[in-house]
Every structure is written in C-alpha cells, then in structure tokens.
Design a protein around this motif. Structure first.
Motif, PDB file in Angstrom:
ATOM      1  N   ILE A   9       0.849  -1.191   0.000  1.00 37.27           N
ATOM      2  CA  ILE A   9       0.000   0.000   0.000  1.00 37.27           C
ATOM      3  C   ILE A   9       0.889   1.246   0.000  1.00 37.27           C
ATOM      4  O   ILE A   9       2.116   1.151   0.026  1.00 37.27           O
ATOM      5  CB  ILE A   9      -0.954   0.010   1.215  1.00 37.27           C
ATOM      6  CG1 ILE A   9      -0.166   0.032   2.528  1.00 37.27           C
ATOM      7  CG2 ILE A   9      -1.880  -1.200   1.186  1.00 37.27           C
ATOM      8  CD1 ILE A   9      -1.043   0.216   3.751  1.00 37.27           C
ATOM      9  N   TRP A  10       0.270   2.408   0.012  1.00 38.18           N
ATOM     10  CA  TRP A  10       1.024   3.658  -0.108  1.00 38.18           C
ATOM     11  C   TRP A  10       2.069   3.804   1.000  1.00 38.18           C
ATOM     12  O   TRP A  10       3.171   4.342   0.777  1.00 38.18           O
ATOM     13  CB  TRP A  10       0.060   4.846  -0.100  1.00 38.18           C
ATOM     14  CG  TRP A  10      -0.685   5.019   1.206  1.00 38.18           C
ATOM     15  CD1 TRP A  10      -1.890   4.502   1.534  1.00 38.18           C
ATOM     16  CD2 TRP A  10      -0.236   5.764   2.339  1.00 38.18           C
ATOM     17  NE1 TRP A  10      -2.250   4.858   2.814  1.00 38.18           N
ATOM     18  CE2 TRP A  10      -1.235   5.648   3.331  1.00 38.18           C
ATOM     19  CE3 TRP A  10       0.907   6.507   2.640  1.00 38.18           C
ATOM     20  CZ2 TRP A  10      -1.125   6.250   4.585  1.00 38.18           C
ATOM     21  CZ3 TRP A  10       1.022   7.112   3.886  1.00 38.18           C
ATOM     22  CH2 TRP A  10       0.003   6.976   4.835  1.00 38.18           C
ATOM     23  N   LEU A  11       1.745   3.343   2.218  1.00 41.28           N
ATOM     24  CA  LEU A  11       2.690   3.461   3.329  1.00 41.28           C
ATOM     25  C   LEU A  11       3.970   2.679   3.044  1.00 41.28           C
ATOM     26  O   LEU A  11       5.085   3.159   3.324  1.00 41.28           O
ATOM     27  CB  LEU A  11       2.035   2.948   4.613  1.00 41.28           C
ATOM     28  CG  LEU A  11       2.919   2.971   5.867  1.00 41.28           C
ATOM     29  CD1 LEU A  11       3.342   4.397   6.206  1.00 41.28           C
ATOM     30  CD2 LEU A  11       2.182   2.337   7.060  1.00 41.28           C
ATOM     31  N   ASP A  12       3.834   1.477   2.489  1.00 43.68           N
ATOM     32  CA  ASP A  12       5.010   0.674   2.157  1.00 43.68           C
ATOM     33  C   ASP A  12       5.864   1.363   1.104  1.00 43.68           C
ATOM     34  O   ASP A  12       7.103   1.347   1.190  1.00 43.68           O
ATOM     35  CB  ASP A  12       4.572  -0.706   1.655  1.00 43.68           C
ATOM     36  CG  ASP A  12       3.861  -1.520   2.711  1.00 43.68           C
ATOM     37  OD1 ASP A  12       4.448  -1.742   3.776  1.00 43.68           O
ATOM     38  OD2 ASP A  12       2.702  -1.918   2.468  1.00 43.68           O
ATOM     39  N   TRP A  13       5.216   1.973   0.114  1.00 41.07           N
ATOM     40  CA  TRP A  13       5.968   2.648  -0.944  1.00 41.07           C
ATOM     41  C   TRP A  13       6.703   3.875  -0.400  1.00 41.07           C
ATOM     42  O   TRP A  13       7.848   4.138  -0.773  1.00 41.07           O
ATOM     43  CB  TRP A  13       5.031   3.056  -2.077  1.00 41.07           C
ATOM     44  CG  TRP A  13       4.659   1.918  -2.966  1.00 41.07           C
ATOM     45  CD1 TRP A  13       3.458   1.280  -3.033  1.00 41.07           C
ATOM     46  CD2 TRP A  13       5.502   1.256  -3.916  1.00 41.07           C
ATOM     47  NE1 TRP A  13       3.483   0.260  -3.953  1.00 41.07           N
ATOM     48  CE2 TRP A  13       4.737   0.221  -4.519  1.00 41.07           C
ATOM     49  CE3 TRP A  13       6.825   1.430  -4.316  1.00 41.07           C
ATOM     50  CZ2 TRP A  13       5.258  -0.611  -5.494  1.00 41.07           C
ATOM     51  CZ3 TRP A  13       7.343   0.588  -5.293  1.00 41.07           C
ATOM     52  CH2 TRP A  13       6.560  -0.413  -5.870  1.00 41.07           C
ATOM     53  N   VAL A  14       6.058   4.619   0.482  1.00 38.74           N
ATOM     54  CA  VAL A  14       6.711   5.799   1.075  1.00 38.74           C
ATOM     55  C   VAL A  14       7.935   5.375   1.885  1.00 38.74           C
ATOM     56  O   VAL A  14       9.022   5.964   1.776  1.00 38.74           O
ATOM     57  CB  VAL A  14       5.720   6.581   1.964  1.00 38.74           C
ATOM     58  CG1 VAL A  14       6.452   7.644   2.781  1.00 38.74           C
ATOM     59  CG2 VAL A  14       4.638   7.225   1.109  1.00 38.74           C
ATOM     60  N   ILE A  15       7.748   4.350   2.717  1.00 43.94           N
ATOM     61  CA  ILE A  15       8.871   3.854   3.533  1.00 43.94           C
ATOM     62  C   ILE A  15       9.989   3.329   2.649  1.00 43.94           C
ATOM     63  O   ILE A  15      11.178   3.577   2.908  1.00 43.94           O
ATOM     64  CB  ILE A  15       8.376   2.749   4.487  1.00 43.94           C
ATOM     65  CG1 ILE A  15       7.450   3.355   5.551  1.00 43.94           C
ATOM     66  CG2 ILE A  15       9.548   2.026   5.153  1.00 43.94           C
ATOM     67  CD1 ILE A  15       6.818   2.336   6.468  1.00 43.94           C
ATOM     68  N   LEU A  16       9.631   2.631   1.584  1.00 42.34           N
ATOM     69  CA  LEU A  16      10.626   2.063   0.679  1.00 42.34           C
ATOM     70  C   LEU A  16      11.449   3.155   0.007  1.00 42.34           C
ATOM     71  O   LEU A  16      12.685   3.084  -0.037  1.00 42.34           O
ATOM     72  CB  LEU A  16       9.927   1.201  -0.370  1.00 42.34           C
ATOM     73  CG  LEU A  16      10.820   0.499  -1.403  1.00 42.34           C
ATOM     74  CD1 LEU A  16      11.798  -0.431  -0.713  1.00 42.34           C
ATOM     75  CD2 LEU A  16       9.965  -0.274  -2.408  1.00 42.34           C
TER      76      LEU A  16
END
Length: 590
Positions: A9-16
């Motif tokens: 989800i968007w949170l994973d992409w931001v953290i990545l």
C-alpha cells in the motif's frame, strides 16, 4: 488503514522510497569520508577495501553470498523439494577452512610479493602463467553465466511478484542501479552497504519465518512448525521433503523416491562439499572480502581479523536455511490449505504453480503494512550488494590479472578507470545472456549444475598445489584446463539431451551414456577423481616445481609463530560452535 493487507500500500511505498534514499546517503557519506582519508584514488583500495573490523568482514562475506537466487531460488526449492538443498547452505564449517587454512597461504604469498594477490595470481605463481590466465578466463565466464545473469534474472522475478513491477523493468533496473553503485562505490561501497543490509535482511527474513509459522499454526509458532513438518512429510509419494538424504528405496506401493535423482544418497553431501570448497575457499568473489584486509598491517593482526571475520561469517551462514528455505516449506504448507488464501504465482505459459514466487508472496502475505516496506529495503540492498560484489570481483580480475601486466606504470586513477570500464563490460555481457536464461525452466538446478562442472578442477588444482610440493607446474596447468574442457563438454551434452532426460539415438550417444546420463552429482565426484589422477600422472613425467614455487607453500618457523600468535582459545571455541550447530542441523533433518 488495513494493517494486515496482503498487498503493498502507499505506506510501504513511502517507507521504501525514503529508506532507499537514506541508504544511498549513508553509502555516499561513507565513501566520501574514505576518499578524504585516502587523499586520492587508489586502485588497491577501490578493488579490495582496507582494514575493516572482523564483524564487517563477516557481514561482507555473508552479504556477498546472499543474492536473489536465495530470495527466489532457495525459497522456491524449499517449497518444492524441502530441505534437500540445505546441503549447499549449511556450510558454515566450510568458511572456517578459509579462515584457518587458506588465509595463511594467501597471506604468505602476499608477503613474498609485497602486495595483495588474486586467485589467478596465486596459481600463476605456484604453477604456470597459463594456469593463472585460464583461471581468470574461467572465473570471468562463470561470473557472467552463473552469477551476474542469474542474480539479475531472479531479481526480476522477485520484483515482479513482490512489487508488481514487470520482469524486465525489475531485472534491468537492478543491473543499472548496481552498475552505477559499483562504478562509483568500489569495495568501500560494497562493504558499507553490506553492513547496512545484513541486520535488516536477517530481521526481516526471521519475521517472515515466525509470522509464517504463526499463520500455519493458528497463532502458535510451535504448532505451526509441527504442522509444517507433518504436511511436508507427506509430499512426494509419502517420502516427504523434511530430510536431507534420499535413498534409492521403494515404498509399499512400489514408488521410488522422486527426489533421489536430485539428491542421491550420501553423494549429495560430497557433491555439495566440492562446490562449497571451491566457492568458499578459492573463489575470487568470496576470498576478496578477506584479501582486502592485507594492506599495510602486521601479518598476525591481519590474520586474526580475517580469521575472526570468517568465523563470524560461519555463524551467519547458518541462517539462510531458516531465512529462505524453511519459509518456502511454510509457503508450500499454506498453499496446501485452500482456506488459508495463500497462493503461488502461475508460471508463464502454463497452469503450474510457480514456486519461485514463494518468498515474495510470503512477504506480502504475512508481514503487516509498513513492515513490508522496511523489510523490502533490506532485500533490495542485499540484491545490490551481492550483484555489486560480483561486478567488483570481475573488475579486480581484469585489472590485476590482464591489464596491469600489459600496461605497467600507469597512474592509480587510470587503473581505477579501467576497473570501472570492466564493470560496464560485465554489465553488457550479463544483459546479452539474459534472454538465454529466460529460455531455461529450471534456473536454480541449472546454476548448481554449472557449478558442479566448474568446481572439481578448481578444488583439485588448489588443494594439490597447496598440500603437495611434488605436483608440477604443468600438472596444475593441464588439470585446470582439462577439467574445465571436460566440464564444458558435459554442459553441451546437458543442453542437447535436456540434462540426460531426452532419448538420444545414434552410435555415439548410445555408447557414451555413461558420460551424458550419469547423475550430475555422481559425475562431479568422478570428475574430481579423474582430475586428481591426471595431475599425479602428469607430475611423473614433467619438470618439478622450482624452489621459488615451493616456497609459496612453505611456512618458515617465524611465519608459523605469527600464525600461532594470531589465534586464541576463544577463536577455537567459536569455531567449534559453528561445527556443532551444523552437525545438529544434519542430525535433526537427517
């Protein structure tokens, strides 16, 4: 927000994205500080590194070994065949041989020559110039065909299933990023990235392991382990995939063990050990992590740090089975229960489950949102560090063993530039080989098969060259060349006969079944025996080695004292711990 979603989800992409930028800054800062300390480019430091602590050496050896073939191939093999492939991974004891036995030999020659040596240079000194040249050629070919291309290819698969990135975008993107990183980072960049990614990779993989077991056991890790062992024990005609040794026996229904062909009895241990000996003790890709610590320091201090780094790597090497292979078995267990909702991908053009997707799907299935992004950072760093180590080793071999002897007296900056150009060439060759890799269905088996054809010649030449003063220079040359050519001939027959499975007609094929149809591990063992016999026979009819060549493997009393001063009781106890843990694993999964 759905924290237990099975998708990125968007949170994973931001953290990545933020994590990758942070890692890039940390590596850049480390390289910048190191260049200021060096006060200019130095080819030895660029290619080998300098004076890292023992735990960094251990992490670098471990990181150089872990690549996308583990994230994809090892987990996929675990899902399909269970712990059979653990023979190739439970080799922490083999790394001890590097630290305790081979490092002193390599250090001795480095001391005699006054500089760091490469593996081809070692053979060139002990045998002939042709021997070292052939090893450089063989190693470069092996890296391109079995390291760079395989890592990039399986990396593309990993990104496809984990992040939904199309295969070619993921594979080409990994190569491009790694090439840029290697060209500007050198060995210092590889070492720094290894130190960053190792703890993330270990923690993330064990999160997948424990959360996966909990998913299988309805919240209980111990119950999940037992359920996994019970389910995997029923696979493959009831023979199961929970034991490392498979015997040519027939069950009550008259069905043979389907895994015997891949893991034939005790031969699998011997075959895996031959490959392990070559990889951990003589392969430039791994040994370079240790040789890089030899510059401008007392030999006893260098050997102590190198040995302790090897011991540390021995403990690290116990982990991949639990980080990747066991999660593959968990994935098989989850996929066997339709109610779990877990599924593999589907192989392109078929309706068969793609077990190579096991680990990527496990990451998506069991890790909570946010944690997926953090763990993926470690995985991407592992892919880049492993591939960068291959690129760097190729640059080292070309620069030190081909270019410098031909173009002596050039500036250090010039040699660094040549190393970078060599890296780019390796990248291009890896890309050209990628379409060929795409046409192969059994990539991981192909990788091990190739290694089984290259390893015997390396093992025979290095071991006899070190342990025997009577083996002649020409014996080493013909042992390496002859073993390599026989291995390549077997590779050609493997391609033509589909690894011995096809029905071949004609007088030549019918009278050479012993060559092209023999099990690959049994063939590997006999090839080693043949090369050793060949070297002994050639030694009986060719000129003995010179005193200078024998001196490369002769320890003086003073040097023996330095070796003795370099180890302590703690080193012995720590080494025994690695051996005991390996033996315990074999006992449990026998």
């Amino acid at each position: 927000m759905n924290w237990s979603t099975h998708e990125f989800i968007w949170l994973d992409w931001v953290i990545l994205i933020l994590g990758i930028l942070s890692v890039a800054f940390a590596v850049w800062y480390s390289i910048k500080k190191d260049k200021e300390k060096m006060k200019g480019a130095d080819s030895q430091d660029y290619l080998f590194g300098k004076g890292e602590p023992w735990y960094i050496i251990g992490a670098a050896i471990f990181a150089a070994n872990i690549g996308s073939e583990h994230l994809v191939g090892l987990a996929g093999t675990g899902a399909k065949d269970g712990v059979g492939m653990a023979h190739w991974e439970m080799q922490g004891w083999m790394i001890l041989i590097l630290g305790w036995l081979f490092v002193p030999f390599y250090e001795l020659l480095s001391k005699k020559l006054g500089r760091i040596v490469t593996m081809p240079e070692f053979l060139r000194y002990r045998y002939t110039k042709t021997t070292g040249t052939w090893l450089s050629i063989i190693t470069l070919i092996a890296y391109i065909l079995t390291k760079v291309s395989v890592t990039a290819f399986t990396g593309g698969i990993f990104f496809e299933y984990l992040l939904g990135i199309p295969f070619w975008y993921g594979a080409l993107g990994l190569i491009a990023i790694t090439a840029i990183f290697t060209v500007f980072g050198g060995m210092k960049g590889v070492m720094t990235l290894s130190a960053i990614q190792t703890p993330i990779l270990i923690i993330g993989s064990f999160l997948v392991l424990f959360l996966g077991l909990a998913a299988v056991g309805d919240g209980s890790i111990t119950a999940g382990w037992q359920h996994m062992m019970d389910y995997c024990g029923t696979l493959h005609n009831g023979y199961g995939t929970t034991h490392m040794f498979h015997w040519a026996t027939v069950n009550a229904s008259g069905n043979p063990d389907p895994l015997y062909h891949e893991y034939p009895g005790f031969v699998v241990f011997l075959g895996a050990s031959i490959i392990g000996f070559w990889y951990w003790c003589t392969d430039q890709h791994i040994v370079q992590r240790v040789l890089g610590q030899t510059k401008d320091e007392d030999n006893a201090v260098v050997m102590k740090r190198a040995r302790r780094g090897s011991i540390c790597a021995g403990y690290f090497k116990l982990l991949p089975v639990f980080m990747f292979l066991i999660p593959g078995m968990i994935a098989a267990t989850l996929a066997g229960d339709p109610a779990s909702g877990f599924h593999f991908g589907i192989k392109a053009g078929t309706t068969d489950p793609d077990t190579d997707a096991a680990f990527a799907q496990m990451v998506k299935f069991v890790l909570p949102a946010g944690v997926k992004g953090i763990v993926t950072i470690g995985f991407i760093c592992a892919l880049v560090a492993s591939l960068a180590a291959f690129f760097n080793s190729c640059a080292t071999l070309f620069t030190e063993d081909f270019y410098k002897p031909m173009r002596k007296g050039k500036s250090e900056a010039h040699y660094v530039l040549v190393g970078r150009i060599a890296t780019v060439v390796v990248v291009i060759l890896g890309l050209l080989w990628m379409p060929v890799m795409m046409s192969m269905n059994t990539l991981y088996s192909y990788l091990q098969n190739i290694q089984s054809l290259l390893a015997p010649a390396m093992v025979a030449v290095f071991s006899l060259g070190i342990f025997s003063k009577k083996i002649t220079p020409m014996a080493g040359q013909w042992g390496l060349i002859g073993g390599f050519l026989i291995g390549m001939l077997r590779l050609v027959t493997n391609v033509l006969t589909q690894s011995g499975e096809a029905v071949m007609s004609g007088w030549l094929w019918e009278h050479t079944t012993w060559f092209w149809q023999t099990n690959w591990l049994i063939f590997e063992c006999w090839l080693l025996v043949f090369i050793i016999a060949l070297m002994i026979v050639v030694s009986c009819f060719t000129k003995a080695p010179s005193q200078e060549q024998v001196a490369a493997i002769t320890f003086t009393p003073a040097y023996r004292k330095q070796i003795r001063d370099s180890w302590s009781t703690a080193d012995i106890i720590a080494s025994l711990g690695v051996v005991v843990l390996c033996a315990a694993f074999y006992w449990y999964f026998f």
